[in-house]
Design a protein around this motif. Structure first.
Motif, PDB file in Angstrom:
ATOM      1  N   GLN A 164       0.810  -1.201   0.000  1.00  0.00           N
ATOM      2  CA  GLN A 164       0.000   0.000   0.000  1.00  0.00           C
ATOM      3  C   GLN A 164       0.856   1.269   0.000  1.00  0.00           C
ATOM      4  O   GLN A 164       0.546   2.226  -0.682  1.00  0.00           O
ATOM      5  CB  GLN A 164      -0.869  -0.026   1.255  1.00  0.00           C
ATOM      6  CG  GLN A 164      -2.119   0.796   1.131  1.00  0.00           C
ATOM      7  CD  GLN A 164      -3.013   0.552   2.333  1.00  0.00           C
ATOM      8  OE1 GLN A 164      -2.529   0.150   3.402  1.00  0.00           O
ATOM      9  NE2 GLN A 164      -4.283   0.770   2.175  1.00  0.00           N
ATOM     10  N   GLN A 165       1.962   1.257   0.770  1.00  0.00           N
ATOM     11  CA  GLN A 165       2.672   2.514   1.021  1.00  0.00           C
ATOM     12  C   GLN A 165       3.818   2.771   0.051  1.00  0.00           C
ATOM     13  O   GLN A 165       4.201   3.919  -0.145  1.00  0.00           O
ATOM     14  CB  GLN A 165       3.207   2.517   2.454  1.00  0.00           C
ATOM     15  CG  GLN A 165       2.088   2.484   3.479  1.00  0.00           C
ATOM     16  CD  GLN A 165       2.608   2.279   4.890  1.00  0.00           C
ATOM     17  OE1 GLN A 165       3.763   2.572   5.174  1.00  0.00           O
ATOM     18  NE2 GLN A 165       1.768   1.780   5.765  1.00  0.00           N
ATOM     19  N   SER A 166       4.404   1.735  -0.532  1.00  0.00           N
ATOM     20  CA  SER A 166       5.614   1.981  -1.318  1.00  0.00           C
ATOM     21  C   SER A 166       5.256   2.578  -2.675  1.00  0.00           C
ATOM     22  O   SER A 166       4.186   2.334  -3.218  1.00  0.00           O
ATOM     23  CB  SER A 166       6.379   0.678  -1.500  1.00  0.00           C
ATOM     24  OG  SER A 166       5.620  -0.215  -2.270  1.00  0.00           O
ATOM     25  N   ARG A 167       6.184   3.377  -3.185  1.00  0.00           N
ATOM     26  CA  ARG A 167       5.996   4.015  -4.488  1.00  0.00           C
ATOM     27  C   ARG A 167       7.072   3.565  -5.477  1.00  0.00           C
ATOM     28  O   ARG A 167       7.095   3.989  -6.595  1.00  0.00           O
ATOM     29  CB  ARG A 167       6.079   5.546  -4.341  1.00  0.00           C
ATOM     30  CG  ARG A 167       4.992   6.166  -3.503  1.00  0.00           C
ATOM     31  CD  ARG A 167       3.654   6.188  -4.238  1.00  0.00           C
ATOM     32  NE  ARG A 167       2.571   6.509  -3.326  1.00  0.00           N
ATOM     33  CZ  ARG A 167       1.874   5.576  -2.660  1.00  0.00           C
ATOM     34  NH1 ARG A 167       2.160   4.301  -2.832  1.00  0.00           N
ATOM     35  NH2 ARG A 167       0.902   5.917  -1.844  1.00  0.00           N
ATOM     36  N   SER A 168       8.037   2.764  -5.015  1.00  0.00           N
ATOM     37  CA  SER A 168       9.167   2.409  -5.873  1.00  0.00           C
ATOM     38  C   SER A 168       8.845   1.295  -6.848  1.00  0.00           C
ATOM     39  O   SER A 168       9.616   1.035  -7.759  1.00  0.00           O
ATOM     40  CB  SER A 168      10.363   1.953  -5.015  1.00  0.00           C
ATOM     41  OG  SER A 168      10.756   2.974  -4.154  1.00  0.00           O
ATOM     42  N   PHE A 169       7.717   0.617  -6.619  1.00  0.00           N
ATOM     43  CA  PHE A 169       7.501  -0.618  -7.358  1.00  0.00           C
ATOM     44  C   PHE A 169       6.313  -0.514  -8.294  1.00  0.00           C
ATOM     45  O   PHE A 169       5.311   0.132  -7.984  1.00  0.00           O
ATOM     46  CB  PHE A 169       7.291  -1.784  -6.388  1.00  0.00           C
ATOM     47  CG  PHE A 169       8.380  -1.879  -5.364  1.00  0.00           C
ATOM     48  CD1 PHE A 169       9.647  -2.295  -5.735  1.00  0.00           C
ATOM     49  CD2 PHE A 169       8.156  -1.517  -4.044  1.00  0.00           C
ATOM     50  CE1 PHE A 169      10.666  -2.365  -4.798  1.00  0.00           C
ATOM     51  CE2 PHE A 169       9.167  -1.586  -3.109  1.00  0.00           C
ATOM     52  CZ  PHE A 169      10.422  -2.012  -3.484  1.00  0.00           C
ATOM     53  N   GLU A 170       6.456  -1.203  -9.411  1.00  0.00           N
ATOM     54  CA  GLU A 170       5.378  -1.258 -10.380  1.00  0.00           C
ATOM     55  C   GLU A 170       4.288  -2.188  -9.870  1.00  0.00           C
ATOM     56  O   GLU A 170       3.110  -1.904  -9.959  1.00  0.00           O
ATOM     57  CB  GLU A 170       5.960  -1.826 -11.673  1.00  0.00           C
ATOM     58  CG  GLU A 170       5.454  -1.227 -12.933  1.00  0.00           C
ATOM     59  CD  GLU A 170       6.345  -1.711 -14.068  1.00  0.00           C
ATOM     60  OE1 GLU A 170       7.096  -0.889 -14.594  1.00  0.00           O
ATOM     61  OE2 GLU A 170       6.312  -2.908 -14.384  1.00  0.00           O
ATOM     62  N   SER A 171       4.734  -3.345  -9.341  1.00  0.00           N
ATOM     63  CA  SER A 171       3.770  -4.263  -8.750  1.00  0.00           C
ATOM     64  C   SER A 171       4.497  -5.134  -7.737  1.00  0.00           C
ATOM     65  O   SER A 171       5.729  -5.183  -7.709  1.00  0.00           O
ATOM     66  CB  SER A 171       3.114  -5.131  -9.829  1.00  0.00           C
ATOM     67  OG  SER A 171       4.072  -6.037 -10.325  1.00  0.00           O
ATOM     68  N   MET A 172       3.719  -5.787  -6.906  1.00  0.00           N
ATOM     69  CA  MET A 172       4.299  -6.576  -5.822  1.00  0.00           C
ATOM     70  C   MET A 172       3.394  -7.781  -5.594  1.00  0.00           C
ATOM     71  O   MET A 172       2.170  -7.688  -5.763  1.00  0.00           O
ATOM     72  CB  MET A 172       4.349  -5.704  -4.562  1.00  0.00           C
ATOM     73  CG  MET A 172       5.141  -6.294  -3.406  1.00  0.00           C
ATOM     74  SD  MET A 172       5.011  -5.281  -1.916  1.00  0.00           S
ATOM     75  CE  MET A 172       5.899  -3.819  -2.390  1.00  0.00           C
ATOM     76  N   GLY A 173       3.988  -8.900  -5.246  1.00  0.00           N
ATOM     77  CA  GLY A 173       3.166 -10.072  -4.984  1.00  0.00           C
ATOM     78  C   GLY A 173       3.847 -10.969  -3.971  1.00  0.00           C
ATOM     79  O   GLY A 173       5.069 -10.954  -3.832  1.00  0.00           O
ATOM     80  N   ALA A 174       3.043 -11.752  -3.244  1.00  0.00           N
ATOM     81  CA  ALA A 174       3.602 -12.637  -2.231  1.00  0.00           C
ATOM     82  C   ALA A 174       3.341 -14.087  -2.614  1.00  0.00           C
ATOM     83  O   ALA A 174       2.410 -14.396  -3.352  1.00  0.00           O
ATOM     84  CB  ALA A 174       2.973 -12.337  -0.874  1.00  0.00           C
ATOM     85  N   SER A 175       4.206 -14.950  -2.130  1.00  0.00           N
ATOM     86  CA  SER A 175       3.963 -16.374  -2.319  1.00  0.00           C
ATOM     87  C   SER A 175       4.306 -17.089  -1.029  1.00  0.00           C
ATOM     88  O   SER A 175       5.027 -16.568  -0.182  1.00  0.00           O
ATOM     89  CB  SER A 175       4.813 -16.929  -3.463  1.00  0.00           C
ATOM     90  OG  SER A 175       6.179 -16.862  -3.120  1.00  0.00           O
TER      91      SER A 175
END
Lengths: 915, 109
Positions: A164-175
């Protein structure tokens, strides 16, 4: 013909090379024409024919020189010279095949090994991550402030806050690793099969930038909290193996571990994330308890926005981490975030071992260079008349050096060509190294074009390095001397001798550094292999039986920062049935089980406890020391392991659920919590869960190492798998439904496998046994890398020692040959063999002692670099240093033996007559 | 600016290229032509003429061909290439700049 200028120039160059003779004839004709014109002009001016010709010849001057000047304009002279030098070099090599062979082989080893390791290092530093634009993929992991060397995954609150807070990333995902699921045995005869898969946040497919081969991946709605959709995506491998590559598999329902799942997609064959073994993907199953939890089990990957660097992302994540620690201290305080490129996470583990090896092979190459330089130097002395002759005939010094260098580069190129095979073999060996958890085996290191280019460059540079010294030494001699005298007593041998001595010293020193390095590693390996396990790994078969966690773990919430689960329905009766049935087998002498493999580096479940009649510490840090590794075991476990009980008794069949609850502890725990006291009879309270009862300590056992490579043992508590409460607080609820069984036999453990397999299938056909291996295999797996490293270094050190021995032998033999006459005179004048020996041995002693001194100094400086690879040995271990130095001195003296014997056997009359 | 040593060499090149700009010639004729055009002041010796010709040929500014002279004797004729013509223009330009600059210095100093 219209040609552009570069093309025309090239045509000229090629013509100059190919039609050289033709062009030379034309050149002659051109001057002949000019000459005729001059003659005719002179005749026209009234000269007689003979005078005219004479005058014309005078006017034209030195035609040969003129022609040479014109030829020089062709700018291919260097090529022709090179060709000449090469042909000459080949002739020289054929004259001394033994020399050529030694040089080529040592260079092949040195260059090949260097190329292989540099190639592997290239993968470690620049390795390819098989995703589109993979350089922008990073892993976001956590580590506790008190130990930055650790690396943990993330918790769900971490993941959601970061996303929610980061701006550095295009997308993020967990596994997260899905608890392995089992295909039951099917009617058409396909046996039960266990497959490993991962839960994937739908966004993770986007982050990684991959498209399915067939069908689709998950929608956000399918990963709803508490209600992940019953869908799955297959790996290409699983699709081929279990479904025969049937494209109609989409939409099909399969029953896995008692759950129906619909297949919605198939991934392409090269998609393997997060592990190469991952065979299916299901939507990330988050439950609402985990929204509050602090268990760090989720691997978070993200894709950097274009132009954002890892450092910038790290800075942003540091800020977010600090804010989280302030806002939610109980969950996030003391934890920091690490942004790491996926490549580094996968391949970074190789850097240190590879750098160690590279240091070693660089030394080997250096020794080989010094050795060859020494040999060339000695040979240069024999070639002195030839060189002097060339220079007397007008060859410039540069031209002579160039010729010598051409020869040495040719030698090293031959070495390099052979080195290709060495590099290929060495790479195959390197690929055998086992990656640590979450890292990847390097797979894509091959002998490719850039690597071959590197090999060529390395060969050329090597040739120049070992060639330059001897080449220069060659012409540093006065021209007149050797021509006047014979070849025997040459000009100024001192400069050459000094260079020779320096080279031999360098070889001995480098060899010693290598020997000490590998000595330390081998020493460490032997200690590691031989240290007291406190159990007998031979004759033990191990395999795992496991009931999927989904079937018995009920999430109840979060209590004091850890998940709280109910174990219901208890998997214990199923395990008990398997255990009892295994005990009826006729093969094994004894059977036992333990919840986690006894020697295990990956997963250790820890349990907090309190001691009866002892106050619980007030502050959290001290309270945390009251925790121990926790194992559930069956009766007879220690008897089966052959682990000695120091005090008390083993578990037996009377320790049932209804009997008084008991525990067995290891020596470390006894020492730490009951120093100078007998812990037998003391009582422990485990965890803070309902249904737990006080346990009386009934036995103390020797420490079984909890990790393969750790000497400092952890406190451990062993309790009966039957005496467990139906609730559990902590992240390792899976330990209640799994058992690693140990079968001890006097025969070959693997011969028990079919019987054990069918024994389990009799009781439970739906859960296949996995991880079948002997305890020795299991134990040896992690040792293999160390054995490879120590072994490879040992081989290099051996080669280095041999090379150094050849080097010192060469120098001594040469020195004796050179001084034969002097020795003859001395002996004629009454010198005893002892005196002669001292004369010859003196120089050897000086060389060896200087070499050993420098080598020891170098080792003291360099051995710190491999400190992290050592176990139980100090990097400055005096025993290793001393033993290895003595060994090298012995080898060096042995190498001097033959020349020395030749010296004292010099026949004075013979020596004097030969002059 | 070229160094003095280049100047000399460059001058020979310039003279050869200019001489060849009208028609292909052989080495002997080139030296005669330069001598004649300069009013017998300049004479390019064969010691510098032939290396220069070969250098220009290697550089692709001129091309060569064996042809018969008017007297039926076979000789090596050199001719300007397309790039050679451009090179000649450049060299003439730079020579003009140089000589006018030298002239200015001589006049004003």
């Amino acid at each position: 013909m219209i040609l552009s200028r570069p093309l025309r120039v090239w045509r000229q160059r090629i013509r100059s090379l190919v039609h050289k003779d033709n062009l030379d004839v034309q050149l002659g004709q051109e001057f002949a024409f000019h000459f005729e014109q001059l003659v005719q002009e002179n005749i026209a001016e009234g000269m007689a024919l003979t005078d005219a010709r004479l005058a014309a010849r005078r006017a034209l001057g030195n035609v040969a020189l003129l022609e040479e000047q014109c030829r020089d304009q062709r700018r291919v002279g260097w090529l022709q010279d090179l060709w000449q030098d090469c042909r000459y070099g080949v002739r020289m090599m054929r004259q001394s095949p033994g020399f050529t062979l030694i040089v080529a082989i040592s260079l092949a080893l040195g260059i090949g090994a260097n190329t292989a390791i540099l190639g592997a290092l290239r993968t470690a530093l620049l390795g390819n991550v098989p995703f589109p634009d993979g350089n922008r993929l990073v892993l976001l992991r956590t580590y506790p402030e008190w130990n930055p060397a650790l690396s943990n995954s993330a918790s769900i609150p971490d993941y959601l806050a970061w996303k929610q807070q980061s701006r550095s990333f295009e997308s993020m995902g967990a596994s997260i690793a899905d608890h392995s699921r089992d295909f039951g045995a099917e009617e058409d005869g396909r046996p039960a099969e266990r497959i490993e898969g991962h839960g994937f946040a739908p966004s993770l497919f986007v982050t990684l930038g991959v498209q399915p081969l067939l069908g689709r991946t998950f929608t956000e709605a399918e990963a709803e909290i508490d209600h992940p959709a019953p869908v799955m995506v297959l790996s290409h491998r699983l699709w081929q193996r279990r479904f025969g590559g049937d494209p109609g598999v989409l939409g099909k329902q399969v029953r896995l571990s008692g759950t129906n799942l619909t297949i919605i997609g198939v991934m392409p064959p090269d998609f393997r994330y997060p592990l190469a073994e991952t065979e299916y993907w299901v939507p990330l199953g988050i439950n609402h308890f985990q929204l509050q939890g602090s268990a760090r089990f989720f691997e978070v990957a993200a894709r950097l926005k274009p132009g954002v660097s890892v450092q910038q992302a790290q800075a942003e994540m540091d800020g977010i981490g600090d804010q989280l620690a302030r806002d939610f201290p109980d969950r996030h305080k003391g934890w920091r975030i690490r942004v790491q490129t996926l490549r580094d996470a996968w391949y970074g583990w190789m850097k240190i071992p590879l750098a160690t090896l590279e240091g070693a092979v660089a030394l080997v190459l250096l020794i080989a260079c010094a050795n060859i330089a020494g040999l060339l130097l000695a040979r240069g002395a024999a070639r002195r008349p030839e060189i002097v002759m060339r220079m007397a005939l007008g060859a410039g010094r540069g031209r002579v050096v160039r010729q010598m260098l051409t020869e040495s580069v040719m030698l090293s190129l031959i070495g390099g060509a052979l080195g290709t095979f060495v590099a290929w073999g060495a790479l195959r060996a390197l690929l055998q190294m086992n990656p640590p958890p979450a890292a990847q085996r390097m797979a894509d290191v091959v002998v490719d074009l850039p690597l071959l280019a590197l090999l060529g460059l390395l060969s050329t540079v090597t040739g120049l390095i070992f060639g330059i010294g001897p080449a220069i030494a060659c012409f540093q001699l006065d021209l007149a001397g050797p021509l006047k005298e014979s070849t025997r007593s040459a000009g100024s041998p001192y400069r050459r001798n000094r260079l020779q001595s320096a080279l031999v010293t360098l070889q001995i020193a480098s060899a010693l550094v290598l020997l000490i390095g590998s000595g330390l590693l081998i020493n460490s390996f032997v200690r590691l292999a031989g240290f007291d396990l406190n159990f007998d790994p031979s004759g033990l078969l191990t395999f795992e039986y496991r009931i999927p966690q989904q079937q018995y773990v009920r999430n109840m919430g979060v209590f004091q920062g850890a998940p709280y689960s109910a174990i219901d329905p208890s998997p214990t009766p199923a395990i008990q049935r398997v255990y009892e049935h295994l005990r009826t087998m006729r093969g094994p002498e004894s059977v036992a089980g333990i919840s986690h493999p006894p020697v295990n580096g990956l997963v250790l479940s820890t349990m907090s406890f309190s001691i009866e009649d002892r106050p619980t510490p007030e502050n959290a840090a001290d309270r945390n020391t009251f925790s121990a590794v926790y194992f559930l075991i069956t009766p007879n476990f220690f008897a089966t392991m052959k682990t000695r009980l120091v005090r008390g008794r083993d578990l037996n069949d009377f320790d049932s659920a209804s009997a008084p609850w008991v525990a067995i502890i290891n020596e470390t725990m006894a020492r730490r919590f009951w120093p100078g006291e007998d812990p037998i009879g003391k009582r422990l309270m485990l965890g803070v869960v309902s249904g737990e009862r006080p346990r009386e300590i009934i036995g103390v056992v020797r420490d079984i190492p909890t990790r393969r490579d750790r000497s400092d043992p952890l406190p451990a508590i062993y309790a009966s798998y039957l005496q467990q409460s139906p609730a559990y607080r902590g992240p390792s609820a899976n330990m209640f439904g799994q058992m690693t069984f140990l079968l001890r036999t006097s025969g070959d453990p693997m011969s028990l496998v079919p019987e054990a397999r069918s024994a389990v299938a009799d009781v439970d056909p739906d859960h296949a046994i996995t991880r079948i291996q002997t305890m020795e295999q299991f134990w040896g797996g992690g040792m293999r890398d160390k054995r490879i490293l120590a072994g490879v270094l040992g081989v290099f050190a051996f080669v280095a020692t041999i090379l150094a021995a050849i080097g010192i032998y060469g120098v001594m033999a040469y020195s004796v040959a050179e001084r034969t006459r002097e020795i003859g005179i001395r002996m004629a004048l009454g010198a005893s063999p002892g005196k002669v020996l001292a004369l010859i041995g003196g120089r050897a002693a000086v060389l060896i002692s200087f070499g050993v001194l420098f080598g020891l100094a170098g080792s003291l400086a360099l051995s710190q670099l491999i400190a992290s690879q050592l176990w139980g040995v100090q990097p400055t271990d005096p025993a290793t240093f001393a033993a290895v130095s003595l060994l090298l001195i012995a080898v060096a003296l042995l190498a001097c033996f033959v020349p020395a014997r030749r010296a004292i056997r010099v026949d004075p009359t013979e020596a004097l007559r030969s002059e | 600016m070229p160094k003095p040593s280049d100047l000399l060499q460059g001058t020979v090149d310039l003279l050869i290229l200019r001489t060849l700009s009208r028609e292909p010639l052989h080495g002997w004729a080139i030296s005669k032509r330069i001598q004649q055009l300069s009013g017998e002041v300049l004479s390019v010796q064969q010691g510098s003429l032939y290396p220069a010709l070969h250098r220009l040929e290697q550089s692709g500014w001129i091309d060569s061909e064996w042809k018969d002279t008017e007297l039926g004797r076979s000789a090596k004729f050199y001719a300007l290439t397309r790039e050679g013509k451009q090179q000649l223009e450049r060299e003439v330009d730079s020579w003009n700049r140089l000589s006018s600059a030298v002239g200015l210095v001589l006049k004003k100093a």
